[in-house]
Design a protein around this motif. Sequence first.
Motif, PDB file in Angstrom:
ATOM      1  N   ARG A  69      -0.720   7.885  -2.062  1.00 32.50           N
ATOM      2  CA  ARG A  69      -1.871   7.419  -1.587  1.00 32.50           C
ATOM      3  C   ARG A  69      -2.100   5.940  -1.780  1.00 32.50           C
ATOM      4  O   ARG A  69      -1.818   5.483  -2.998  1.00 32.50           O
ATOM      5  CB  ARG A  69      -3.247   8.020  -2.221  1.00 32.50           C
ATOM      6  CG  ARG A  69      -4.275   7.614  -1.873  1.00 32.50           C
ATOM      7  CD  ARG A  69      -5.438   8.475  -2.623  1.00 32.50           C
ATOM      8  NE  ARG A  69      -6.742   7.828  -2.423  1.00 32.50           N
ATOM      9  CZ  ARG A  69      -7.525   8.492  -1.479  1.00 32.50           C
ATOM     10  NH1 ARG A  69      -7.222   9.667  -0.684  1.00 32.50           N
ATOM     11  NH2 ARG A  69      -8.684   8.081  -1.043  1.00 32.50           N
ATOM     12  N   GLY A 141       1.443  -1.086   1.001  1.00 34.81           N
ATOM     13  CA  GLY A 141       2.186   0.219   1.158  1.00 34.81           C
ATOM     14  C   GLY A 141       1.491   1.233   2.229  1.00 34.81           C
ATOM     15  O   GLY A 141       2.437   1.931   2.982  1.00 34.81           O
ATOM     16  N   GLU A 199       4.447   7.549   7.467  1.00 36.64           N
ATOM     17  CA  GLU A 199       3.184   8.101   7.085  1.00 36.64           C
ATOM     18  C   GLU A 199       3.315   8.871   5.671  1.00 36.64           C
ATOM     19  O   GLU A 199       2.703   9.915   5.563  1.00 36.64           O
ATOM     20  CB  GLU A 199       2.667   9.239   8.464  1.00 36.64           C
ATOM     21  CG  GLU A 199       2.519   8.405   9.422  1.00 36.64           C
ATOM     22  CD  GLU A 199       1.391   9.224  10.296  1.00 36.64           C
ATOM     23  OE1 GLU A 199       0.502  10.188   9.874  1.00 36.64           O
ATOM     24  OE2 GLU A 199       1.728   9.155  11.519  1.00 36.64           O
TER      25      GLU A 199
HETATM   26  C1  LIG Z   1     -13.054   0.186   8.714  1.00 41.33           C
HETATM   27  C2  LIG Z   1     -11.400   0.561   9.135  1.00 41.33           C
HETATM   28  C3  LIG Z   1     -11.041  -0.084   9.771  1.00 41.33           C
HETATM   29  C4  LIG Z   1      -9.504  -0.097  10.225  1.00 41.33           C
HETATM   30  N1  LIG Z   1      -9.105  -0.938  10.979  1.00 41.33           N
HETATM   31  C5  LIG Z   1      -7.549  -0.734  11.286  1.00 41.33           C
HETATM   32  C6  LIG Z   1      -6.949  -1.839  12.263  1.00 41.33           C
HETATM   33  O1  LIG Z   1      -7.534  -2.684  12.533  1.00 41.33           O
HETATM   34  N2  LIG Z   1      -5.655  -1.496  12.439  1.00 41.33           N
HETATM   35  C7  LIG Z   1      -5.007  -0.531  11.847  1.00 41.33           C
HETATM   36  O2  LIG Z   1      -4.000  -0.284  12.012  1.00 41.33           O
HETATM   37  N3  LIG Z   1      -5.712   0.525  11.000  1.00 41.33           N
HETATM   38  C8  LIG Z   1      -6.872   0.499  10.755  1.00 41.33           C
HETATM   39  N4  LIG Z   1      -7.568   1.217   9.938  1.00 41.33           N
HETATM   40  C9  LIG Z   1      -6.805   2.317   9.579  1.00 41.33           C
HETATM   41  C10 LIG Z   1      -6.183   2.259   7.972  1.00 41.33           C
HETATM   42  O3  LIG Z   1      -6.836   1.165   7.232  1.00 41.33           O
HETATM   43  C11 LIG Z   1      -4.818   1.813   8.195  1.00 41.33           C
HETATM   44  O4  LIG Z   1      -4.198   3.163   8.738  1.00 41.33           O
HETATM   45  C12 LIG Z   1      -3.952   1.263   6.705  1.00 41.33           C
HETATM   46  O5  LIG Z   1      -2.835   0.964   7.242  1.00 41.33           O
HETATM   47  C13 LIG Z   1      -4.181   2.558   5.754  1.00 41.33           C
HETATM   48  O6  LIG Z   1      -3.749   1.867   4.603  1.00 41.33           O
HETATM   49  P1  LIG Z   1      -4.191   2.492   3.261  1.00 41.33           P
HETATM   50  O7  LIG Z   1      -3.718   1.880   2.148  1.00 41.33           O
HETATM   51  O8  LIG Z   1      -5.689   2.882   3.249  1.00 41.33           O
HETATM   52  O9  LIG Z   1      -3.461   3.792   3.260  1.00 41.33           O
HETATM   53  P2  LIG Z   1      -3.900   5.425   2.878  1.00 41.33           P
HETATM   54  O10 LIG Z   1      -4.933   5.805   3.638  1.00 41.33           O
HETATM   55  O11 LIG Z   1      -3.957   5.620   1.366  1.00 41.33           O
HETATM   56  O12 LIG Z   1      -2.662   6.095   3.253  1.00 41.33           O
HETATM   57  C14 LIG Z   1      -2.329   5.980   4.847  1.00 41.33           C
HETATM   58  C15 LIG Z   1      -0.797   6.837   4.899  1.00 41.33           C
HETATM   59  O13 LIG Z   1       0.008   6.214   4.233  1.00 41.33           O
HETATM   60  C16 LIG Z   1       0.703   6.963   3.282  1.00 41.33           C
HETATM   61  N5  LIG Z   1       1.045   5.999   1.995  1.00 41.33           N
HETATM   62  C17 LIG Z   1       0.135   5.214   1.410  1.00 41.33           C
HETATM   63  N6  LIG Z   1       0.874   4.386   0.455  1.00 41.33           N
HETATM   64  C18 LIG Z   1       2.207   4.863   0.492  1.00 41.33           C
HETATM   65  C19 LIG Z   1       2.979   4.626  -0.207  1.00 41.33           C
HETATM   66  N7  LIG Z   1       3.282   3.562  -1.111  1.00 41.33           N
HETATM   67  N8  LIG Z   1       4.460   5.156   0.236  1.00 41.33           N
HETATM   68  C20 LIG Z   1       4.423   6.121   1.186  1.00 41.33           C
HETATM   69  N9  LIG Z   1       3.383   6.329   1.804  1.00 41.33           N
HETATM   70  C21 LIG Z   1       2.325   5.879   1.535  1.00 41.33           C
HETATM   71  C22 LIG Z   1      -0.143   8.024   3.005  1.00 41.33           C
HETATM   72  O14 LIG Z   1       0.524   9.417   2.386  1.00 41.33           O
HETATM   73  C23 LIG Z   1      -0.827   8.279   4.425  1.00 41.33           C
HETATM   74  O15 LIG Z   1      -0.022   9.047   5.112  1.00 41.33           O
HETATM   75  C24 LIG Z   1      -9.023   0.870   9.595  1.00 41.33           C
HETATM   76  C25 LIG Z   1      -9.763   2.027   8.700  1.00 41.33           C
HETATM   77  C26 LIG Z   1     -10.983   1.668   8.485  1.00 41.33           C
HETATM   78  C27 LIG Z   1     -11.623   2.498   7.541  1.00 41.33           C
END
Ligand SMILES: Cc1cc2nc3c(=O)[nH]c(=O)nc-3n(C[C@H](O)[C@H](O)[C@H](O)COP(=O)(O)OP(=O)(O)OC[C@H]3O[C@@H](n4cnc5c(N)ncnc54)[C@H](O)[C@@H]3O)c2cc1C
Length: 460
Positions: A69, A141, A199
């Motif tokens: 995460r 990440g 993912e």
């Molecule tokens: C308000 C809002 C706006 C958004 N805008 C965009 C946008 O403009 N473009 C876009 O692409 N997305 C967007 N998103 C979606 C999201 O922010 C992206 O998918 C982002 O890359 C997820 O990052 P996170 O750190 O929150 O990952 P998480 O939600 O914590 O995890 C996402 C996935 O990555 C995996 N993961 C996390 N860390 C690791 C690691 N270190 N190693 C291996 N796997 C890992 C998890 O298991 C999960 O499958 C948005 C979301 C919100 C809430």
Amino acid sequence: MLTSALRVELERIVGQDHVIDDPAALQRYGTDAMNRGTAADLVVLPGSTGEVSQVARACYAAKVPFVPRGGGTGYSGGAVPLRGGVVISLERLNRIIEIDEENLLAVVEPSVVTGDLQAAVERVGLFYPPDPASLRQSVIGGNVAECAGGPRAFKYGTTKRYVLGLEAVLPTGEVIETGSKAVKNVVGYDLTQLLVGSEGTLAIITRVILRLLPRPPAVATLRATFADIDGAVAAVTELLRARVIPATLEIIDAECLESVARYTGAEMAPAGTGAMLLVEVDGLEQAVSEEIIRVDAAVRTAGAREVLRASNEAERQELWRVRRELSPSLKLIAPVKFNHDVVVPRGRVPQLFDLVARLRRESRLKIPCFGHAGDGNIHVNIMVDPGEEGAMDRAQEAQVSLFRGVVALEGSISGEHGIGFAKAPYIALELSPVEIDLMQRVKRVFDPEGLLNPGKIFPG
Ligand SMILES: Cc1cc2nc3c(=O)[nH]c(=O)nc-3n(C[C@H](O)[C@H](O)[C@H](O)COP(=O)(O)OP(=O)(O)OC[C@H]3O[C@@H](n4cnc5c(N)ncnc54)[C@H](O)[C@@H]3O)c2cc1C
């Protein structure tokens, strides 16, 4: 499934202070921005690659599922511990290890917040372009695991273009280093790009080598309004004909504009506006001043009703206000949002909007749309009030028709948010059985027991 022996072992590895088991926190760590989840059995916060490796090894030996995460902002349920088990939150691995100005790269741990990295490199005149709208909460990440995009992807590409190398822990605990600091590397299969967008189902990313660019010294912003969505889409075509590649090219439809106006209590555009484009060009000062004139001419040729140009940062922020207020404003339309990030070849955006118009008529639901017109990636939000009889079923039908429609347009059911568990039932609309089988075999090579982030990407 989580035995006390495993718990003791995990506490030994990360230290008792870095194990979370209070029920409220387990719920919190069990969901992402989709707000659909299941509580984790335990959350661990390892402090080093070595600890991540030992945690993976321990879970594997005990046959307990585990889920990496990041910032928890995912929109497809990727970080949700669907089958329970252990959530491995990488939040303590949050250092920018190096910004290498000579080689234009940065080495970072996975939980560096995207916006913080951008600010840090910009302070030394460098630039990290990927800009998901979640950049204040999401981390590198998570961005790498989802191959995050954003408004600047049209000109600069998505996260994958910037990942030169990774350190990652395999589900069975071995640590691998893929790619390198060199910009060229063709030795063997490209494991770096295999892990980008995987993912969290193939390995746990513990370090990232990112390519940087020089920071563009100048930026110019323009907002144009149109009578309808066709006008705005025609302006995009006109811009491309003028051979301008804006840094961002955002399109916003009438339902979105209405929603922002209701939310903010302020009119965001002149009465009768049916669509808006936000265009930004960046680069060297002189090039930017010339390009913004070409943008201005192109949008007027396509029939823009009103064209505003920002002459300072405050005006620029004001022009972007509508885009910033958009996501929160949609909650006023209906409590539930089926938030889709479909993508079609750029030239097919008009057909995509035709498809959405048909879905609105058939489903009798509000479907506000906005997105990155330059790369054909449109956020289609099917808004539902679950209390309204039949609305959920109509939304579900509209969603499937949307997916079928974008695939027929040679596009994809997800351009940014990934599959997670939310879209897993639909991948067969886009991928053939042979392709799905090949991907599942790759998964088994990395994770023979299927313990790393189970239930994601693939149906069943
Ligand atoms: C308000 C809002 C706006 C958004 N805008 C965009 C946008 O403009 N473009 C876009 O692409 N997305 C967007 N998103 C979606 C999201 O922010 C992206 O998918 C982002 O890359 C997820 O990052 P996170 O750190 O929150 O990952 P998480 O939600 O914590 O995890 C996402 C996935 O990555 C995996 N993961 C996390 N860390 C690791 C690691 N270190 N190693 C291996 N796997 C890992 C998890 O298991 C999960 O499958 C948005 C979301 C919100 C809430």
